[in-house]
Design a protein around this motif. Sequence first.
Motif, mmCIF file in Angstrom:
data_model
loop_
_atom_site.group_PDB
_atom_site.id
_atom_site.type_symbol
_atom_site.label_atom_id
_atom_site.label_comp_id
_atom_site.label_asym_id
_atom_site.label_seq_id
_atom_site.Cartn_x
_atom_site.Cartn_y
_atom_site.Cartn_z
ATOM 1 N N ASN A 280 0.816 -1.216 0.000
ATOM 2 C CA ASN A 280 0.000 0.000 0.000
ATOM 3 C C ASN A 280 0.846 1.261 0.000
ATOM 4 N N VAL A 281 1.931 1.241 0.788
ATOM 5 C CA VAL A 281 2.690 2.483 0.976
ATOM 6 C C VAL A 281 4.132 2.165 1.366
ATOM 7 N N ILE A 282 5.050 2.993 0.905
ATOM 8 C CA ILE A 282 6.431 2.993 1.379
ATOM 9 C C ILE A 282 6.578 4.207 2.287
ATOM 10 N N LYS A 283 6.971 3.970 3.527
ATOM 11 C CA LYS A 283 7.026 5.039 4.521
ATOM 12 C C LYS A 283 8.421 5.112 5.119
ATOM 13 N N HIS A 284 9.038 6.300 5.068
ATOM 14 C CA HIS A 284 10.378 6.519 5.620
ATOM 15 C C HIS A 284 10.280 7.193 6.979
ATOM 16 N N THR A 285 11.060 6.693 7.943
ATOM 17 C CA THR A 285 11.228 7.402 9.212
ATOM 18 C C THR A 285 12.709 7.761 9.338
ATOM 19 N N THR A 286 13.115 8.236 10.496
ATOM 20 C CA THR A 286 14.508 8.645 10.661
ATOM 21 C C THR A 286 15.486 7.480 10.547
ATOM 22 N N SER A 287 14.999 6.242 10.800
ATOM 23 C CA SER A 287 15.925 5.114 10.801
ATOM 24 C C SER A 287 15.448 3.909 10.001
ATOM 25 N N THR A 288 14.201 3.936 9.530
ATOM 26 C CA THR A 288 13.607 2.734 8.954
ATOM 27 C C THR A 288 12.819 3.062 7.699
ATOM 28 N N VAL A 289 12.876 2.118 6.733
ATOM 29 C CA VAL A 289 11.986 2.183 5.579
ATOM 30 C C VAL A 289 10.947 1.082 5.749
ATOM 31 N N PHE A 290 9.682 1.489 5.876
ATOM 32 C CA PHE A 290 8.586 0.538 6.027
ATOM 33 C C PHE A 290 7.926 0.273 4.681
ATOM 34 N N ALA A 291 7.602 -0.997 4.453
ATOM 35 C CA ALA A 291 6.713 -1.355 3.351
ATOM 36 C C ALA A 291 5.410 -1.804 3.999
ATOM 37 N N GLY A 292 4.371 -0.978 3.888
ATOM 38 C CA GLY A 292 3.090 -1.279 4.504
ATOM 39 C C GLY A 292 2.182 -1.988 3.519
ATOM 40 N N VAL A 293 1.627 -3.137 3.922
ATOM 41 C CA VAL A 293 0.886 -3.994 3.000
ATOM 42 C C VAL A 293 -0.584 -4.113 3.401
ATOM 43 N N ASP A 294 -1.371 -4.727 2.498
ATOM 44 C CA ASP A 294 -2.828 -4.825 2.692
ATOM 45 C C ASP A 294 -3.225 -6.059 3.506
ATOM 46 N N SER A 295 -2.490 -6.321 4.578
ATOM 47 C CA SER A 295 -2.777 -7.438 5.457
ATOM 48 C C SER A 295 -2.155 -7.121 6.812
ATOM 49 N N GLY A 296 -2.251 -8.089 7.741
ATOM 50 C CA GLY A 296 -1.680 -7.880 9.057
ATOM 51 C C GLY A 296 -1.698 -9.168 9.847
ATOM 52 N N PHE A 297 -1.436 -9.053 11.155
ATOM 53 C CA PHE A 297 -1.405 -10.281 11.946
ATOM 54 C C PHE A 297 -2.790 -10.878 12.140
ATOM 55 N N ASN A 298 -3.828 -10.175 11.698
ATOM 56 C CA ASN A 298 -5.164 -10.785 11.661
ATOM 57 C C ASN A 298 -5.227 -11.920 10.638
ATOM 58 N N HIS A 299 -4.386 -11.863 9.625
ATOM 59 C CA HIS A 299 -4.335 -12.910 8.602
ATOM 60 C C HIS A 299 -3.172 -13.873 8.804
ATOM 61 N N PHE A 300 -2.092 -13.383 9.404
ATOM 62 C CA PHE A 300 -0.838 -14.138 9.416
ATOM 63 C C PHE A 300 -0.120 -13.785 10.723
ATOM 64 N N ILE A 301 -0.450 -14.523 11.779
ATOM 65 C CA ILE A 301 -0.028 -14.124 13.126
ATOM 66 C C ILE A 301 1.308 -14.699 13.561
ATOM 67 N N ARG A 302 1.846 -15.653 12.846
ATOM 68 C CA ARG A 302 3.027 -16.372 13.329
ATOM 69 C C ARG A 302 4.223 -15.468 13.637
ATOM 70 N N PRO A 303 4.550 -14.469 12.788
ATOM 71 C CA PRO A 303 5.699 -13.615 13.133
ATOM 72 C C PRO A 303 5.509 -12.853 14.443
ATOM 73 N N MET A 304 4.288 -12.386 14.714
ATOM 74 C CA MET A 304 4.041 -11.633 15.938
ATOM 75 C C MET A 304 3.861 -12.545 17.144
ATOM 76 N N PHE A 305 3.242 -13.688 16.960
ATOM 77 C CA PHE A 305 2.892 -14.564 18.073
ATOM 78 C C PHE A 305 4.055 -15.461 18.490
ATOM 79 N N TYR A 306 4.775 -16.008 17.499
ATOM 80 C CA TYR A 306 5.862 -16.938 17.766
ATOM 81 C C TYR A 306 7.239 -16.346 17.468
ATOM 82 N N GLU A 307 7.288 -15.089 17.029
ATOM 83 C CA GLU A 307 8.527 -14.504 16.530
ATOM 84 C C GLU A 307 9.106 -15.358 15.403
ATOM 85 N N ALA A 308 8.213 -15.891 14.591
ATOM 86 C CA ALA A 308 8.601 -16.805 13.515
ATOM 87 C C ALA A 308 9.142 -16.032 12.317
ATOM 88 N N TYR A 309 10.130 -16.618 11.671
ATOM 89 C CA TYR A 309 10.703 -16.045 10.454
ATOM 90 C C TYR A 309 10.016 -16.655 9.240
#
Length: 405
Positions: A280-309
């Motif tokens: 959806n968007v590329i967002k720059h901060t002082t230290s990070t470049v974010f790629a914001g997408v049309d999904s979230g941990f509501n669809h794919f929780i493993r990285p947030m819940f298990y710290e899964a790669y």
Amino acid sequence: MNHTVHREQLIQIGIKYGTPLYIYDSGKIEIQYIKMKKAFSSVKNFRINYACKANTNLNILKFLQNLGSGLDTVSIQEVELGLKSGFHPKHIIFTPNCVSIQEIKQAVDLGVRINIDNLSILEQFGDDHQDYPVGIRINPHIMAGGNSKISVGHVDSKFGISYHQIPHMKRILKNTGLKIEGFHMHTGSDISDIKAFLRGAKVLFQIAIDFPNLDYIDFGSGFPVPYKKNDIKTDLYFLSNYLIEEFQSFCKDYGRQVTLILEPGKFLVSESGYFLVNVNVIKHTTSTVFAGVDSGFNHFIRPMFYEAYHYIENISNPYGRFRFYTVVGYICESDTFGFNRKISEIREGDVLCIKNAGAYCFSMSSNYNSRYRPSEVMIINGKDFLIRRRETMQDLLRNIVDVKI
């Protein structure tokens, strides 16, 4: 049998069905199933029971049933899905934990096999159903699993009857007349040390030898698949050679053959899955470049819940210059798919593919933030089939009772 899904095919499927989108390659599932069957081909009575909590889409269940799989279930709803998918009741094992005796009795009515994992339910069950043989889930007190949330065989786990409680279990069996047809264990998921799994198996053999008339010994699963290039993956032949040797030795001492059961979930379906998201968007901060997408941990929780790669690839621009991005979702909380990842240059509108999305991804999805859950597509013999429609507002409102206030 062609199991290779090409980038161009993923892009075309994404265009056809929209994002976010789960895609499953049935060819990869079949390869994993056959690989396990071959590894244990020397065992006369061997059964694979797919651990369907990994992914309960009816079409995946039917596909595995057609391959000859049985089913491992942990809820009465999963039992019912298995029956709807064509599994014979005796090829379904119900291994719940912390459920009521009423749910166990529902499983009796449906005619499936049952593993009981606590003494209270065992005693209640034996009082009413002494003519319905059951299995016993043993806690072998083995610390295994890739994360504390999925390590389920240690001494403080809620799962299973401790092997120190065997004398109490025997007393219940004697008092009720209940018959035992099998023993079960599951030490955890993503077991990196196969030796820990094998130690648990030895505990099970030591217990089972004292119980006549067993039909099966069920060793659960937890066999890891690679998420990164150099990740540990299950050495099936090391596992099978050792386990078969111990199993055959047990059967010899036992005086007859019993059935050896394994319950792979992630091993069968994880690598078959791809999750497509749109940037959806590329967002720059002082230290990070974010790629914001049309999904979230509501669809794919493993990285947030298990710290899964999970490996993330930009399939729209695979040959672009590599840069570092933190890929995040649209949920109104910290919501990260991958932190500081080296990915070919991401532009707004690009499609990213998140790998190993076949297990514990859609099945753990939710409607958090009132977001719709995504579509699912299955590739069979190179053709794509929609196996779950994208949700709509009607799905969110279906069970709401609109009270006049």
